[in-house]
Design an enzyme around this catalytic site. Structure first.
Site, short mmCIF file in Angstrom:
data_model
loop_
_atom_site.label_atom_id
_atom_site.label_comp_id
_atom_site.label_asym_id
_atom_site.label_seq_id
_atom_site.Cartn_x
_atom_site.Cartn_y
_atom_site.Cartn_z
N HIS A 165 63.01 42.20 75.29
CA HIS A 165 63.23 43.22 76.32
C HIS A 165 61.92 43.75 76.90
O HIS A 165 61.94 44.52 77.87
CB HIS A 165 64.06 44.36 75.75
CG HIS A 165 65.48 43.96 75.46
ND1 HIS A 165 66.45 44.87 75.10
CD2 HIS A 165 66.09 42.76 75.49
CE1 HIS A 165 67.60 44.23 74.91
NE2 HIS A 165 67.40 42.94 75.14
N HIS A 413 69.82 34.66 67.95
CA HIS A 413 71.26 34.90 67.84
C HIS A 413 71.85 34.18 66.62
O HIS A 413 72.90 34.58 66.12
CB HIS A 413 71.97 34.44 69.11
CG HIS A 413 71.58 35.23 70.31
ND1 HIS A 413 71.85 34.83 71.61
CD2 HIS A 413 70.92 36.41 70.45
CE1 HIS A 413 71.37 35.72 72.46
NE2 HIS A 413 70.81 36.68 71.77
#
Length: 660
Positions: A165, A413
C-alpha cells in the site's frame, strides 16, 4: 478526434470535472476499440500487428499532434526544483523524467501486454477462445489444504501488505459518488464500460447455496504514458511507486493536511486512553464514515490514514497505528535536540527518517526472507553496512511494473491464515478470531490495550506455507457482510485482475527471467507439485495459457526463500529498480537529502523489533528478527527495555548550525 477535443475543452471551461475522463478518453482516442470478432478474437481495425502496437506506436511523438492539447500537465515536461524533501506525489524524483514513479502515472511493463485484440480486451487463450473462469481456477487450483510454514510469522504478511500500500494502487473505476461501480446488479447491456464481472458456475460447490452466479469486478482505469504516447491499454498507479511512507502521509496536499496536527511536527491521533497510560490510536474517519468499512457500529468510526485502504484488514490497521506512533515519536525526539525547529521542519525531518526506516527494514529484514540470499545478491539488494550507495541512476524508471502489482507481489495471499491470533505480553495465546470477521471491520482496536495483543499475535503466529492453497476465509468470505454468510473470492479476483491488465501467461515470464520455457506439462515436474500439474493439464488448453499468479505461488521455493524462481525474479527486479531509481534513497549521497555519515549509521541500526518495542503500549520482549518465529538459539527474544535492540540516537540530528 479534433472535434472531440474541442468538446472536452469546452467542458473544461464550463467547469466540468475531466480529471479521470481525460485519462480514459485520451486512451480511447489513441487506440480505437473497433474490432472484428471472427473466431472470437478481435483484431485492430488499423491492420497493425500486435508487435507494432506494443513497440511501434509508443515511438510516435504526439507532442506535434492535437493530442498535446488535452495531455495532462503532469505528463508533459516540467521544470523541477531540487529539494531536501520528497514531494508527496513522487513528482520530480527523477529530474529528467519528472512523472516517473509519481502518483497518477502509468504502470510500466516487464514485457509487452497480451490483450485479446492487442489493444484492450482482456487476455484470452492462445487459440482465441475464453480462458477458464477465474472462479473455476480458484476452485480447482487453490483449494484450501494449507499447512503452516514453521519458520516465518504473520508479521511477514502484515509488513508485505503495508508495503504494497506504499507502492501500488491500481486506480479503481468509481461511480459519481466515488464508490465502486456495481456490475452484477445491473443488466449486461447497461453496465459501466469497465465492468468485467467474474462468472460463477451454476454448480459452484459454495455459491450455489446462495444463488450467486456473478461476482462484482470492475477493470482498473486506463491510463496514459508520459507524453501521452500511443499504444495498448495501460493502468494507472494512483500513488507514488517509491518507498516513501505515502500510506502514512497521503499522496497529495489535501490528504496530508487532513492528517497533520500542525503542531510539533506531529500527525493527528485519537487520544482516547491516555488516562490509562496507553498510546494514541489513529484519527477517526468522520467524513464519509462508511466508505471503506462495513457493519459500522453506532457512534463508532473507522480510521483515517494516508491510504484509504487502512481499514481493509485489522492487522493492516495495527501496522498503521505503529507507524503513526513512530512518526510522532521521531518528531518528539527531534524537537528535544532541536527546540528551535518549527512544525514544518520537525514534520518533514520525521517523515524523512521514517521513510528511511521503511526502506532499511524492507531491504534488510523483509526481502532476504522473501527472496533468499542468492536473489538478494543477484539484484544487488543488500543494504550497505558503511559508506554511501553508488547505484542510483536517473536512467532507471522506479515505477511499478504491472505484473508485479497484479500477480507477483500478491504471493502473500498464500501465507494468510484462517484466523487472527491474539497473544498477551508473556507470549501466551489468548484468542483466535476468524480472518473474515476482521476485513473492513477494525472496531476491535477501540478496546483499551488490545493493540498490543494483535502486535504480539503478528510475531507469534505462524504464517501458512507458500503453496497453491488459499484459505477459504478469503476465497469464499472476502469482505463478507454480517448475515450474508458469503463474500468474494480473492484468488479469482487476482486471476481476473491480471487478465484485464493484459499480463502474459506464466510461461512468458519464465522465458523473460532466463528460466527454461516449458513445451508441455511433463516438463513442469520438479518445478511444481505433481498434483498441481495434473490440475493444470485438465484446466488449461495450452501450457502457455496458465495464469502467472496461479503458477507463481505453486512453484517450489528458491532455497532459503519464500517464493519460487519466477516470482523471485520479478520481485527482485522490481525492488532493484525502486532502489536504483529513487533519488531520495536513504543510502544515496551528493543531494540535499543526503544523510551525514553519522546519521546514516544510525539508520542502519534500525530494526523492526525496536520500532515495535517503542510503539507498543507494554511490550516486554520481542525476537530480534521480528518476521521470523522466535527461537532461543537462532532468534531469541530480547528485553525491550535494554539496548540489546539498538536505539536511534537523536543527537546525531542536532542542528549545529543554529545560533541563538
Amino acid at each position: 478526434m479534433r472535434e472531440t477535443i474541442k468538446k472536452m475543452r469546452r467542458r473544461g471551461r464550463k467547469g466540468e470535472s475531466t480529471k479521470w475522463k481525460i485519462h480514459h478518453l485520451c486512451y480511447e482516442f489513441h487506440m480505437s476499440k473497433k474490432t472484428s470478432s471472427k473466431s472470437g478474437q478481435g483484431f485492430p481495425v488499423f491492420g497493425l500487428s500486435v508487435d507494432a502496437i506494443a513497440h511501434g506506436l509508443p515511438q510516435v511523438d504526439t507532442s506535434k499532434t492535437a493530442i498535446k492539447e488535452i495531455c495532462p500537465t503532469f505528463l508533459q515536461p516540467v521544470k523541477c526544483e531540487i529539494s531536501r524533501y520528497r514531494t508527496l506525489s513522487g513528482m520530480c524524483n527523477n529530474l529528467d523524467n519528472p512523472s516517473w514513479g509519481s502518483a497518477r502515472s502509468a504502470m510500466i511493463r516487464f514485457i509487452p501486454p497480451v490483450y485479446g485484440d492487442g489493444i484492450s480486451i482482456p487476455r484470452r487463450s492462445f487459440d482465441g477462445s475464453p480462458l477458464p473462469s477465474p472462479r473455476v481456477v480458484s476452485l480447482v487450483m487453490h483449494h484450501d489444504v494449507s499447512e503452516h510454514d514453521f519458520g516465518i510469522c504473520n508479521m511477514i504478511a502484515a509488513w508485505g501488505q503495508m508495503l504494497d500500500h506504499d507502492l501500488t494502487r491500481a486506480a479503481p473505476s468509481l461511480d459519481t459518488r466515488s464508490r465502486s461501480i456495481e456490475c452484477c446488479k445491473t443488466p449486461a447491456d447497461k453496465r459501466h464500460y469497465n465492468c468485467y464481472p467474474v462468472d460463477i458456475p451454476q454448480d459452484d460447490p459454495f455459491y450455489k447455496f446462495f444463488d450467486r452466479r456473478c461476482m462484482n469486478f470492475a477493470r482498473s482505469l486506463a491510463g496514459l504514458q508520459p507524453g501521452c504516447r500511443l499504444g495498448p491499454r495501460w493502468q494507472i498507479n494512483a500513488i507514488s511507486a517509491y518507498i516513501d511512507g505515502n500510506f502514512i502521509y497521503g499522496s497529495n496536499e489535501e490528504v496530508n493536511s487532513r492528517l497533520r496536527e500542525f503542531k510539533g511536527g506531529r500527525l493527528k491521533t485519537s487520544p482516547l486512553y491516555r488516562n490509562l497510560g496507553l498510546k494514541d490510536l489513529l484519527p477517526m474517519k468522520t467524513v464519509d464514515p462508511d466508505l471503506g468499512c462495513i457493519a459500522r457500529p453506532r457512534n463508532m468510526y473507522c480510521f483515517d490514514a494516508g491510504d484509504d485502504r487502512v481499514n481493509e484488514q485489522l492487522q493492516l490497521a495495527v501496522m498503521h497505528v505503529i507507524m503513526m506512533r513512530e512518526h510522532n515519536r521521531l518528531a518528539e525526539g527531534l524537537s528535544h535536540v532541536n527546540p528551535h525547529w518549527d512544525d514544518e521542519t520537525l514534520f518533514q525531518e520525521a517523515r524523512r527518517i521514517l521513510s528511511a526506516e521503511l526502506q532499511h527494514v524492507t531491504y534488510n529484514e523483509f526481502l532476504p526472507i522473501v527472496l533468499g540470499h542468492k536473489t538478494m545478491k543477484k539484484y544487488d539488494l543488500k543494504p550497505l553496512t558503511k559508506g554511501y550507495y553508488n547505484g542510483y541512476s536517473p536512467k532507471i524508471n522506479g515505477g511499478i511494473r504491472s505484473a508485479f502489482q497484479a500477480s507477483a507481489y500478491r504471493f502473500g495471499h498464500s501465507l494468510l491464515p484462517d484466523v487472527t491470533e491474539r497473544y498477551n505480553k508473556f507470549h501466551e495465546r489468548i484468542e483466535s478470531i476468524r480472518l473474515s470477521r476482521q476485513l473492513l471491520q477494525p472496531y476491535d482496536l477501540y478496546k483499551p490495550g488490545i493493540v498490543d495483543t494483535f502486535i504480539l499475535g503478528l510475531i507469534n503466529q505462524e504464517a501458512y506455507r507458500m503453496d497453491p492453497s488459499i484459505t477459504t476465509e478469503v476465497t469464499n468470505h472476502l469482505f463478507e457482510k454480517p448475515g450474508d454468510n458469503f463474500g468474494m473470492d480473492l484468488a479469482a479476483i487476482n486471476v481476473q485482475r491480471a487478465r484485464e491488465h493484459g499480463i502474459p501467461g506464466y510461461n512468458s515470464f519464465r522465458e523473460y527471467c532466463g528460466l527454461p520455457k516449458f513445451r508441455d506439462y511433463h516438463e513442469l515436474a520438479g518445478v511444481i507439485p505433481n498434483a498441481t500439474i495434473r490440475k493444470c493439464a485438465n484446466l488449461y488448453k495450452s501450457i502457455d495459457d496458465i495464469d502467472l499468479w496461479t503458477m507463481g505461488i505453486a512453484e517450489y521455493p528458491v532455497p532459503g526463500a519464500v517464493v519460487g524462481p519466477t516470482f523471485a525474479c520479478l520481485i527482485g527486479e522490481q525492488f532493484a529498480n525502486i532502489r536504483r531509481g529513487d533519488r531520495f534513497w536513504y543510502e544515496n549521497h551528493g543531494w540535499p537529502s543526503t544523510y551525514s555519515p553519522e546519521q546514516l549509521q544510525e539508520i542502519r541500526k534500525v530494526r523492526l523489533a525496536r520500532i515495535l518495542c517503542d510503539n507498543a503500549d507494554e511490550m516486554l520482549t520481542v525476537q530480534y528478527n521480528a518476521m521470523i518465529m522466535a527461537d532461543p538459539h537462532t532468534n531469541p527474544r530480547l528485553d525491550c527495555a535494554t539496548d540489546d535492540i539498538p536505539r536511534l540516537d537523536f543527537s546525531k540530528w542536532r542542528d549545529t548550525n543554529y545560533k541563538k
